[in-house]
Design a protein around this motif. Structure first.
Motif, PDB file in Angstrom:
ATOM      1  N   LYS A 137      39.192 147.937 -51.499  1.00  0.00           N
ATOM      2  CA  LYS A 137      40.174 147.687 -52.436  1.00  0.00           C
ATOM      3  C   LYS A 137      39.931 145.923 -52.686  1.00  0.00           C
ATOM      4  N   THR A 138      40.296 145.496 -53.787  1.00  0.00           N
ATOM      5  CA  THR A 138      39.979 144.273 -54.178  1.00  0.00           C
ATOM      6  C   THR A 138      41.308 143.361 -54.481  1.00  0.00           C
ATOM      7  N   VAL A 139      41.498 142.329 -54.056  1.00  0.00           N
ATOM      8  CA  VAL A 139      42.516 141.277 -54.447  1.00  0.00           C
ATOM      9  C   VAL A 139      41.837 139.920 -55.201  1.00  0.00           C
ATOM     10  N   ALA A 140      41.945 139.848 -56.651  1.00  0.00           N
ATOM     11  CA  ALA A 140      41.458 138.604 -57.270  1.00  0.00           C
ATOM     12  C   ALA A 140      42.580 137.312 -56.926  1.00  0.00           C
ATOM     13  N   VAL A 141      41.959 136.246 -56.773  1.00  0.00           N
ATOM     14  CA  VAL A 141      42.849 135.200 -56.828  1.00  0.00           C
ATOM     15  C   VAL A 141      42.450 134.222 -58.082  1.00  0.00           C
ATOM     16  N   HIS A 142      43.736 133.544 -58.632  1.00  0.00           N
ATOM     17  CA  HIS A 142      43.237 133.021 -59.863  1.00  0.00           C
ATOM     18  C   HIS A 142      44.186 131.718 -59.892  1.00  0.00           C
ATOM     19  N   SER A 143      43.704 130.705 -61.048  1.00  0.00           N
ATOM     20  CA  SER A 143      44.755 129.447 -61.066  1.00  0.00           C
ATOM     21  C   SER A 143      45.361 129.772 -62.252  1.00  0.00           C
ATOM     22  N   GLU A 164      47.569 137.173 -46.797  1.00  0.00           N
ATOM     23  CA  GLU A 164      48.538 137.683 -46.055  1.00  0.00           C
ATOM     24  C   GLU A 164      49.425 138.757 -46.991  1.00  0.00           C
ATOM     25  N   ILE A 165      49.739 137.949 -48.014  1.00  0.00           N
ATOM     26  CA  ILE A 165      50.890 138.826 -48.998  1.00  0.00           C
ATOM     27  C   ILE A 165      50.182 140.304 -49.450  1.00  0.00           C
ATOM     28  N   ALA A 166      49.011 140.167 -49.670  1.00  0.00           N
ATOM     29  CA  ALA A 166      48.213 141.425 -50.246  1.00  0.00           C
ATOM     30  C   ALA A 166      47.650 142.169 -49.088  1.00  0.00           C
ATOM     31  N   ASP A 167      47.828 141.651 -47.721  1.00  0.00           N
ATOM     32  CA  ASP A 167      47.276 142.132 -46.556  1.00  0.00           C
ATOM     33  C   ASP A 167      46.146 142.510 -46.772  1.00  0.00           C
ATOM     34  N   ALA A 168      45.006 141.734 -47.097  1.00  0.00           N
ATOM     35  CA  ALA A 168      43.666 141.921 -47.136  1.00  0.00           C
ATOM     36  C   ALA A 168      43.042 141.586 -45.699  1.00  0.00           C
ATOM     37  N   ASP A 169      42.132 142.267 -45.315  1.00  0.00           N
ATOM     38  CA  ASP A 169      41.459 142.113 -43.891  1.00  0.00           C
ATOM     39  C   ASP A 169      40.267 141.396 -43.994  1.00  0.00           C
ATOM     40  N   ALA A 170      39.967 141.036 -45.126  1.00  0.00           N
ATOM     41  CA  ALA A 170      38.740 140.054 -45.346  1.00  0.00           C
ATOM     42  C   ALA A 170      38.631 139.053 -46.602  1.00  0.00           C
ATOM     43  N   ILE A 171      37.961 138.205 -46.381  1.00  0.00           N
ATOM     44  CA  ILE A 171      37.862 137.232 -47.898  1.00  0.00           C
ATOM     45  C   ILE A 171      36.388 137.008 -48.040  1.00  0.00           C
ATOM     46  N   HIS A 172      36.246 137.219 -49.083  1.00  0.00           N
ATOM     47  CA  HIS A 172      34.603 137.073 -49.625  1.00  0.00           C
ATOM     48  C   HIS A 172      34.779 135.336 -50.269  1.00  0.00           C
ATOM     49  N   PRO A 173      33.940 134.340 -49.876  1.00  0.00           N
ATOM     50  CA  PRO A 173      34.362 133.207 -50.594  1.00  0.00           C
ATOM     51  C   PRO A 173      33.164 132.841 -51.818  1.00  0.00           C
ATOM     52  N   GLY A 174      32.104 133.856 -52.217  1.00  0.00           N
ATOM     53  CA  GLY A 174      31.164 133.748 -52.893  1.00  0.00           C
ATOM     54  C   GLY A 174      30.332 132.269 -52.725  1.00  0.00           C
ATOM     55  N   PHE A 225      36.266 147.110 -43.874  1.00  0.00           N
ATOM     56  CA  PHE A 225      37.304 146.515 -44.444  1.00  0.00           C
ATOM     57  C   PHE A 225      38.273 147.689 -45.349  1.00  0.00           C
ATOM     58  N   HIS A 226      39.446 147.386 -45.564  1.00  0.00           N
ATOM     59  CA  HIS A 226      40.251 148.094 -46.318  1.00  0.00           C
ATOM     60  C   HIS A 226      40.414 147.460 -47.718  1.00  0.00           C
ATOM     61  N   LYS A 227      40.578 146.015 -47.457  1.00  0.00           N
ATOM     62  CA  LYS A 227      40.920 145.331 -48.698  1.00  0.00           C
ATOM     63  C   LYS A 227      40.274 144.039 -48.487  1.00  0.00           C
ATOM     64  N   ILE A 228      39.457 143.501 -49.517  1.00  0.00           N
ATOM     65  CA  ILE A 228      38.959 142.175 -49.637  1.00  0.00           C
ATOM     66  C   ILE A 228      39.580 140.828 -50.724  1.00  0.00           C
ATOM     67  N   LEU A 229      39.816 140.006 -50.363  1.00  0.00           N
ATOM     68  CA  LEU A 229      40.222 138.955 -51.265  1.00  0.00           C
ATOM     69  C   LEU A 229      39.140 138.316 -51.578  1.00  0.00           C
ATOM     70  N   ILE A 230      38.824 138.135 -52.994  1.00  0.00           N
ATOM     71  CA  ILE A 230      37.842 137.323 -53.421  1.00  0.00           C
ATOM     72  C   ILE A 230      38.188 135.885 -53.752  1.00  0.00           C
ATOM     73  N   ALA A 231      37.806 134.975 -53.384  1.00  0.00           N
ATOM     74  CA  ALA A 231      38.024 133.588 -53.121  1.00  0.00           C
ATOM     75  C   ALA A 231      37.131 132.795 -54.117  1.00  0.00           C
ATOM     76  N   ASN A 232      37.211 133.191 -55.349  1.00  0.00           N
ATOM     77  CA  ASN A 232      36.153 132.575 -56.337  1.00  0.00           C
ATOM     78  C   ASN A 232      36.617 133.269 -57.704  1.00  0.00           C
ATOM     79  N   ARG A 233      36.016 132.824 -58.818  1.00  0.00           N
ATOM     80  CA  ARG A 233      36.203 133.221 -59.979  1.00  0.00           C
ATOM     81  C   ARG A 233      34.888 133.438 -60.888  1.00  0.00           C
ATOM     82  N   GLY A 234      34.866 133.748 -61.895  1.00  0.00           N
ATOM     83  CA  GLY A 234      33.655 134.021 -62.860  1.00  0.00           C
ATOM     84  C   GLY A 234      32.527 135.090 -62.265  1.00  0.00           C
TER      85      GLY A 234
END
Ligand code: MV4
Length: 445
Positions: free
Chosen positions: A27-33, A71-81, A2-11
């Protein structure tokens, strides 16, 4: 890869995954509330995207917002934790439909194992022992009494869509079967949207022993030994360790082989856990399969040297496992204490601002936490604020090391479960490995 992973979690788990990605050059993309603007996973990731309001339902559980962020960050994978969307089959399916790799098992695997009746059927075919009971949904009181009489009391009625201890009724006599069945079905329908329940023999003094498995997309599945997670309260695990203090090498091998057979039966290709009840006579029975990376995965990493998160990412990318079963050996002993922002006596949440913070260190001491000095622990999310993990040659040394490390941990401004763990580390029965899942109901710590 993968080129970039979005992490769909926190903590702490978001941080754990980000660290693995960085070490792998991903590369990593964090998401947050909204409320998590100052969270550590946000500042440690290469980039971050706000996915919605504070409530989890609007942010960390918001499938549309998370997919849009990827999609905005162009992540090719998501890790849900773990938790949140990690065992949501629909989410895994949507990721794949959007051309984003879901780092976990297939939606089909999740559905098959998420439904407890179908999991029982699946593992039975793979030759895994299960407790005497039904492999179909039970609808009438007559049917339930007939089966319970046949199995012998006590029996337990469980929701097929339940798990982790939710939706269970223990029944001691034929007179209470009808009522328990009706209640179980009503609660199952209300809680999980599906009334299906099944019956099995109730095991009164089990240990909770689970096997870590990891598979790849080439049909390889191995196991990484067991974790004893018997020390828990209201189905919340508090202490986990590996190896289990009472497992023999023969039993480990049999439980491991059965876990691998269960995973292979569904062509499982990620990290997963097969949970067993281990009875006092050494018999073991399948309970559930968890199709995610678990909170307690570090104890397995410490005794095997395998980085479970990296293996999981590699597997999702189609890379074959780098270990064969014979490469895996268990070295020393590891214990994990979950540190919760809770009153240590009542186990009620105790969020607030951390006014002083110092973490323990030294040889064989590992802290997995996203806390820092002056951080405010929020009331909106899980109260687990970190995990303290130790590794030593023997169980005795690991307990001593844990005691010392807990003593070094400074967290001021909030209450934590550290004092509970300190007492546990000097409890005679715990030190002797003499406990089952009822330990905290029996013993006042
Ligand atoms: C059981 C059981 C005894 N006998 N099933 C709790 C969590 C869910 N995975 C199933 N659970 C149990 N199922 C039979 N047939 C006892 C429990 C149980 C338990 C299991 C593991 C760890 C802690 C537990 C605490 C209470 C009950």
């Amino acid at each position: 890869m993968f080129h970039k992973i979005l992490i769909a979690n926190r903590g702490e788990i978001a941080l754990r995954i980000i660290r693995a990605c960085k070490e792998m050059g991903i590369k990593t993309v964090a998401v947050h509330s909204d409320a998590d603007q100052d969270a550590l996973h946000v500042s440690v990731a290469d980039e971050s995207i706000c996915i919605g309001p504070t409530a989890s339902a609007d942010s960390y559980l918001n499938i549309k917002a998370i997919i849009s962020a990827a999609e905005i960050a162009d992540a090719d994978a998501i890790h849900p934790g773990y938790g949140f969307l990690s065992e949501n089959a629909e989410f895994a399916e949507i990721c794949e439909q959007c051309g984003i790799t879901f780092i976990g098992p297939t939606a089909e695997n999740m559905r098959r194992m998420g439904d407890k009746i179908s999991a029982r059927q699946t593992v039975t075919e793979a030759g895994v022992p299960i407790l005497p009971g039904t492999n179909e949904s039970i609808e009438t009181a007559e049917e339930a009494v007939r089966i319970a009489d046949e199995i012998g009391y006590p029996v337990i009625i469980k929701a097929s869509a339940g798990g982790g201890g939710r939706g269970m009724k223990i029944v001691h006599s034929p007179a209470s079967v009808g009522n328990a069945l009706a209640m179980a079905r009503t609660e199952a329908k209300a809680g999980f949207g599906k009334a299906d329940v099944y019956i099995e023999k109730f095991c009164e003094h089990p240990r909770h022993v689970e096997i870590q498995v990891i598979g790849d997309k080439h049909g390889n599945v191995i196991h990484l030994g067991e974790r004893d997670c018997s020390i828990q309260r209201r189905h919340q695990k508090l202490i986990e360790e590996s190896p289990c203090p009472v497992l023999t090498p023969e039993l480990r091998q049999r439980m491991g082989e059965c876990a691998v057979a269960a995973a292979k039966a569904v062509s499982y290709s990620s990290a997963g856990t097969v949970e067993y009840l281990l009875d006092t006579d050494g018999s073991f029975y399948f309970m559930e399969m968890n199709t995610r990376v678990q909170v307690e995965h570090p104890v397995t990493e410490m005794v095997t040297g395998v980085d479970i998160v990296k293996e999981q990412i590699n597997s999702a990318a189609g890379i074959p496992l780098r270990y064969k079963q014979e490469d895996i050996s268990i070295t020393g002993h590891s214990i994990e204490c979950r540190i919760n922002a809770e009153d240590p006596e009542k186990f009620t949440p105790f969020p607030g601002k951390i006014t002083a913070y110092h973490t323990p260190g030294g040889m064989g001491v590992r802290v997995e936490s996203a806390m820092y000095d002056q951080y405010t622990v929020l009331p909106h999310y899980d109260s687990m604020i970190g995990k303290l993990i130790v590794h030593a040659d023997t169980r005795e040394e690991a307990i001593k090391k844990m005691s010392c490390a807990l003593g070094e941990y400074i967290i001021e401004g909030i209450k934590t479960t550290i004092p509970f763990h300190q007492k546990m580390m000097t409890n005679k029965d715990f030190m002797d490995g003499n406990f089952d899942t009822n330990f905290l109901e029996r013993v006042k710590i």
